[in-house]
Design a protein around this motif. Structure first.
Motif, short mmCIF file in Angstrom:
data_model
loop_
_atom_site.label_atom_id
_atom_site.label_comp_id
_atom_site.label_asym_id
_atom_site.label_seq_id
_atom_site.Cartn_x
_atom_site.Cartn_y
_atom_site.Cartn_z
N LEU A 6 120.02 56.22 69.56
CA LEU A 6 120.56 57.53 69.20
C LEU A 6 121.06 57.60 67.76
CD1 LEU A 6 122.37 58.37 72.54
CD2 LEU A 6 120.05 58.97 71.81
N ALA A 7 121.70 56.54 67.28
CA ALA A 7 122.20 56.56 65.90
C ALA A 7 121.04 56.66 64.91
CB ALA A 7 123.04 55.32 65.62
N LEU A 8 119.98 55.91 65.16
CA LEU A 8 118.80 55.96 64.29
C LEU A 8 118.12 57.32 64.38
CD1 LEU A 8 116.88 54.56 62.34
CD2 LEU A 8 115.67 53.62 64.34
N ALA A 9 117.99 57.84 65.60
CA ALA A 9 117.39 59.17 65.78
C ALA A 9 118.20 60.22 65.04
CB ALA A 9 117.31 59.50 67.26
N GLU A 10 119.51 60.15 65.16
CA GLU A 10 120.37 61.12 64.46
C GLU A 10 120.18 61.03 62.96
OE1 GLU A 10 125.09 62.29 63.98
OE2 GLU A 10 124.52 60.65 65.32
N GLN A 11 120.16 59.82 62.43
CA GLN A 11 119.99 59.63 60.99
C GLN A 11 118.64 60.19 60.52
OE1 GLN A 11 119.59 55.53 59.88
NE2 GLN A 11 119.65 55.95 57.68
N GLN A 12 117.58 59.87 61.24
CA GLN A 12 116.26 60.34 60.85
C GLN A 12 116.14 61.86 60.95
OE1 GLN A 12 113.70 57.92 63.32
NE2 GLN A 12 113.60 56.31 61.79
N LEU A 13 116.72 62.44 61.99
CA LEU A 13 116.68 63.89 62.13
C LEU A 13 117.47 64.57 61.03
CD1 LEU A 13 116.95 64.07 65.99
CD2 LEU A 13 115.09 65.06 64.63
N GLN A 14 118.63 64.02 60.69
CA GLN A 14 119.42 64.62 59.61
C GLN A 14 118.69 64.53 58.28
OE1 GLN A 14 123.54 64.49 59.55
NE2 GLN A 14 123.68 64.69 61.74
N THR A 15 118.02 63.41 58.03
CA THR A 15 117.23 63.26 56.80
C THR A 15 116.11 64.29 56.76
OG1 THR A 15 117.74 60.89 56.67
CG2 THR A 15 115.79 61.66 55.47
N PHE A 30 113.14 74.07 63.36
CA PHE A 30 113.60 74.49 64.68
C PHE A 30 113.62 73.31 65.64
CE2 PHE A 30 112.36 75.72 68.98
CZ PHE A 30 113.47 76.48 69.34
N GLU A 31 112.50 72.57 65.69
CA GLU A 31 112.42 71.42 66.59
C GLU A 31 113.44 70.35 66.22
OE1 GLU A 31 108.24 70.78 68.63
OE2 GLU A 31 108.10 70.56 66.45
N GLY A 32 113.68 70.17 64.92
CA GLY A 32 114.67 69.19 64.48
C GLY A 32 116.06 69.52 64.98
N TYR A 33 116.44 70.78 64.86
CA TYR A 33 117.76 71.18 65.35
C TYR A 33 117.88 71.04 66.86
CZ TYR A 33 119.36 73.09 60.87
OH TYR A 33 119.77 73.24 59.57
N THR A 34 116.83 71.41 67.59
CA THR A 34 116.92 71.29 69.05
C THR A 34 116.97 69.83 69.49
OG1 THR A 34 114.51 71.52 69.33
CG2 THR A 34 115.84 73.52 69.55
N LEU A 35 116.20 68.97 68.83
CA LEU A 35 116.24 67.56 69.20
C LEU A 35 117.57 66.93 68.79
CD1 LEU A 35 114.96 65.12 70.46
CD2 LEU A 35 113.73 64.70 68.34
N LEU A 36 118.09 67.29 67.64
CA LEU A 36 119.39 66.76 67.23
C LEU A 36 120.48 67.23 68.20
CD1 LEU A 36 120.87 64.97 65.25
CD2 LEU A 36 121.04 66.93 63.69
N ALA A 37 120.34 68.44 68.71
CA ALA A 37 121.28 68.92 69.73
C ALA A 37 121.20 68.05 70.98
CB ALA A 37 121.01 70.38 70.07
N ARG A 38 119.99 67.63 71.35
CA ARG A 38 119.83 66.74 72.51
C ARG A 38 120.48 65.39 72.25
NH1 ARG A 38 113.72 66.87 74.43
NH2 ARG A 38 114.54 65.39 75.94
#
Length: 130
Positions: A6-15, A30-38
């Motif tokens: 999750l930490a890596l996913a969060e970092q990559q999505l924020q980037t 749009f997909e980035g925000y929805t996945l980061l919300a998940r």
């Protein structure tokens, strides 16, 4: 996210979202925000998950392609279902005209799966199995 990193996913999505900043009508945004919300929901951070979901909804309003309207509504309904707002997901399903009876195609596939998940949450397994 799928590997529970999750930490890596969060970092990559924020980037990725930072690189997409300022774009109008961006489906990847749009997909980035929805996945980061998940990711945030999985981390137990529901407050930020809802903030991100609202950002996704704002981006969805700017996507110019007509086919995305139903898909974005389905994505948002599923996100709300996962975040514990089942009634909003139920309302979405009630507004979708016969979501499980049209021919399946690549665009509709996600919507069908989300509709099935909402039906299962309503304890309507027989309808979900159609």
């Amino acid at each position: 996210y799928e590997w529970n990193e999750l930490a890596l996913a969060e970092q990559q999505l924020q980037t990725g979202l930072a690189q997409l900043q300022g774009q109008v009508g961006s489906w990847p945004q749009f997909e980035g925000y929805t996945l980061l919300a998940r990711v945030k929901q999985t981390q137990g951070d529901l407050a930020n998950a809802f903030v991100l979901l609202n950002q996704a909804e704002q981006v969805a309003q700017t996507i110019p392609f007509q086919w995305t309207k139903g898909v974005t509504a389905a994505f948002l309904a599923y996100a709300r279902l996962r975040l514990g707002h089942a009634e909003e997901a139920y309302n979405w399903l009630a507004q979708v005209p016969t979501p499980l009876t049209d021919d399946l195609n690549r665009v509709r596939e996600g919507t069908y799966l989300i509709a099935a998940r909402v039906l299962l949450a309503q304890e309507r397994a027989a309808a979900a199995a159609m």
